[in-house]
Design a protein around this motif. Structure first.
Motif, PDB file in Angstrom:
ATOM      1  N   SER A  72       0.847  -1.190   0.000  1.00 36.77           N
ATOM      2  CA  SER A  72       0.000   0.000   0.000  1.00 36.77           C
ATOM      3  C   SER A  72       0.884   1.241   0.000  1.00 36.77           C
ATOM      4  N   LEU A  73       0.312   2.345  -0.380  1.00 36.25           N
ATOM      5  CA  LEU A  73       1.056   3.603  -0.409  1.00 36.25           C
ATOM      6  C   LEU A  73       1.550   3.975   0.988  1.00 36.25           C
ATOM      7  N   SER A  74       0.758   3.679   1.998  1.00 36.92           N
ATOM      8  CA  SER A  74       1.137   3.977   3.381  1.00 36.92           C
ATOM      9  C   SER A  74       2.362   3.168   3.796  1.00 36.92           C
ATOM     10  N   VAL A  75       2.380   1.890   3.476  1.00 38.67           N
ATOM     11  CA  VAL A  75       3.511   1.029   3.825  1.00 38.67           C
ATOM     12  C   VAL A  75       4.761   1.489   3.088  1.00 38.67           C
ATOM     13  N   TRP A 125       5.372   4.512   2.008  1.00 36.04           N
ATOM     14  CA  TRP A 125       5.792   5.787   2.594  1.00 36.04           C
ATOM     15  C   TRP A 125       6.590   5.555   3.880  1.00 36.04           C
ATOM     16  N   HIS A 126       6.132   4.640   4.728  1.00 36.68           N
ATOM     17  CA  HIS A 126       6.843   4.343   5.973  1.00 36.68           C
ATOM     18  C   HIS A 126       8.218   3.738   5.694  1.00 36.68           C
ATOM     19  N   LYS A 127       8.313   2.916   4.656  1.00 36.64           N
ATOM     20  CA  LYS A 127       9.594   2.332   4.281  1.00 36.64           C
ATOM     21  C   LYS A 127      10.578   3.415   3.857  1.00 36.64           C
ATOM     22  N   VAL A 128      10.127   4.336   3.013  1.00 41.17           N
ATOM     23  CA  VAL A 128      10.992   5.424   2.550  1.00 41.17           C
ATOM     24  C   VAL A 128      11.398   6.317   3.718  1.00 41.17           C
ATOM     25  N   ALA A 129      10.462   6.611   4.609  1.00 38.60           N
ATOM     26  CA  ALA A 129      10.778   7.431   5.786  1.00 38.60           C
ATOM     27  C   ALA A 129      11.798   6.729   6.680  1.00 38.60           C
ATOM     28  N   ARG A 130      11.668   5.426   6.844  1.00 35.35           N
ATOM     29  CA  ARG A 130      12.622   4.667   7.660  1.00 35.35           C
ATOM     30  C   ARG A 130      14.008   4.700   7.014  1.00 35.35           C
ATOM     31  N   TRP A 131      14.080   4.559   5.685  1.00 40.23           N
ATOM     32  CA  TRP A 131      15.364   4.611   4.977  1.00 40.23           C
ATOM     33  C   TRP A 131      16.027   5.971   5.169  1.00 40.23           C
ATOM     34  N   TYR A 132      15.220   7.038   5.103  1.00 39.97           N
ATOM     35  CA  TYR A 132      15.758   8.382   5.305  1.00 39.97           C
ATOM     36  C   TYR A 132      16.328   8.517   6.717  1.00 39.97           C
ATOM     37  N   THR A 133      15.591   8.012   7.701  1.00 34.39           N
ATOM     38  CA  THR A 133      16.033   8.067   9.093  1.00 34.39           C
ATOM     39  C   THR A 133      17.326   7.284   9.281  1.00 34.39           C
ATOM     40  N   LEU A 134      17.414   6.101   8.676  1.00 32.07           N
ATOM     41  CA  LEU A 134      18.634   5.295   8.785  1.00 32.07           C
ATOM     42  C   LEU A 134      19.838   6.048   8.231  1.00 32.07           C
ATOM     43  N   GLY A 135      19.678   6.655   7.074  1.00 29.20           N
ATOM     44  CA  GLY A 135      20.773   7.416   6.479  1.00 29.20           C
ATOM     45  C   GLY A 135      21.196   8.570   7.364  1.00 29.20           C
ATOM     46  N   HIS A 136      20.223   9.260   7.924  1.00 28.87           N
ATOM     47  CA  HIS A 136      20.505  10.397   8.809  1.00 28.87           C
ATOM     48  C   HIS A 136      21.257   9.939  10.059  1.00 28.87           C
ATOM     49  N   GLU A 137      20.786   8.852  10.670  1.00 24.18           N
ATOM     50  CA  GLU A 137      21.438   8.344  11.873  1.00 24.18           C
ATOM     51  C   GLU A 137      22.873   7.893  11.573  1.00 24.18           C
ATOM     52  N   ARG A 138      23.078   7.278  10.428  1.00 29.33           N
ATOM     53  CA  ARG A 138      24.431   6.820  10.079  1.00 29.33           C
ATOM     54  C   ARG A 138      25.360   8.001   9.821  1.00 29.33           C
ATOM     55  N   ARG A 139      24.843   9.058   9.209  1.00 25.51           N
ATOM     56  CA  ARG A 139      25.666  10.265   9.008  1.00 25.51           C
ATOM     57  C   ARG A 139      25.995  10.923  10.343  1.00 25.51           C
ATOM     58  N   MET A 140      25.026  10.964  11.261  1.00 26.06           N
ATOM     59  CA  MET A 140      25.270  11.545  12.585  1.00 26.06           C
ATOM     60  C   MET A 140      26.302  10.730  13.355  1.00 26.06           C
ATOM     61  N   LEU A 141      26.212   9.420  13.286  1.00 22.48           N
ATOM     62  CA  LEU A 141      27.174   8.552  13.960  1.00 22.48           C
ATOM     63  C   LEU A 141      28.578   8.797  13.426  1.00 22.48           C
ATOM     64  N   ALA A 142      28.694   8.950  12.107  1.00 22.20           N
ATOM     65  CA  ALA A 142      30.002   9.174  11.492  1.00 22.20           C
ATOM     66  C   ALA A 142      30.588  10.525  11.884  1.00 22.20           C
ATOM     67  N   SER A 143      29.747  11.472  12.273  1.00 21.06           N
ATOM     68  CA  SER A 143      30.242  12.806  12.613  1.00 21.06           C
ATOM     69  C   SER A 143      30.679  12.934  14.073  1.00 21.06           C
ATOM     70  N   LEU A 144      30.472  11.895  14.876  1.00 23.65           N
ATOM     71  CA  LEU A 144      30.858  11.959  16.282  1.00 23.65           C
ATOM     72  C   LEU A 144      32.378  11.946  16.433  1.00 23.65           C
ATOM     73  N   SER A 145      32.840  12.566  17.498  1.00 21.00           N
ATOM     74  CA  SER A 145      34.278  12.595  17.783  1.00 21.00           C
ATOM     75  C   SER A 145      34.731  11.231  18.302  1.00 21.00           C
ATOM     76  N   ASP A 146      36.036  11.031  18.283  1.00 26.60           N
ATOM     77  CA  ASP A 146      36.591   9.775  18.787  1.00 26.60           C
ATOM     78  C   ASP A 146      36.279   9.587  20.271  1.00 26.60           C
ATOM     79  N   GLU A 147      36.259  10.676  21.023  1.00 27.67           N
ATOM     80  CA  GLU A 147      35.940  10.596  22.448  1.00 27.67           C
ATOM     81  C   GLU A 147      34.491  10.143  22.668  1.00 27.67           C
ATOM     82  N   ALA A 148      33.589  10.695  21.885  1.00 26.77           N
ATOM     83  CA  ALA A 148      32.175  10.307  21.998  1.00 26.77           C
ATOM     84  C   ALA A 148      31.990   8.846  21.604  1.00 26.77           C
TER      85      ALA A 148
END
Length: 73
Positions: free
Chosen positions: A19-22, A24-47
């Motif tokens: 369904s279009l709803s499912v 949409w949720h898949k695409v939103a989850r993929w966007y969130t995953l990419g964002h979280e992975r970019r944020m993780l990569a930007s953390l300092s070595d200490e963090a």
């Protein structure tokens, strides 16, 4: 050949029947995953050390494709 009927190849897409709803949720989850992975990569070595991770761990996670969702295996 004379009188021969043609045929149609049917190719199923991975999203056929969703369904279009499912979708949409898949695409939103993929966007969130990419964002979280970019944020993780930007953390300092200490963090990362505080989290118990190394740069190698982060790089391994960062290069994964966006559709590779560890929560949906």
């Amino acid at each position: 050949m004379k009188g021969q009927k043609g045929f149609v190849l049917v190719h199923k897409t991975p999203f056929q029947g969703l369904s279009l709803s499912v979708l949409w949720h898949k695409v939103a989850r993929w966007y969130t995953l990419g964002h979280e992975r970019r944020m993780l990569a930007s953390l300092s070595d200490e963090a990362l050390k505080d989290l118990g991770l190394t740069r190698v761990d982060v790089e391994h996670e960062r290069v994964r494709p966006f559709w590779d969702d560890p929560m949906h295996k």
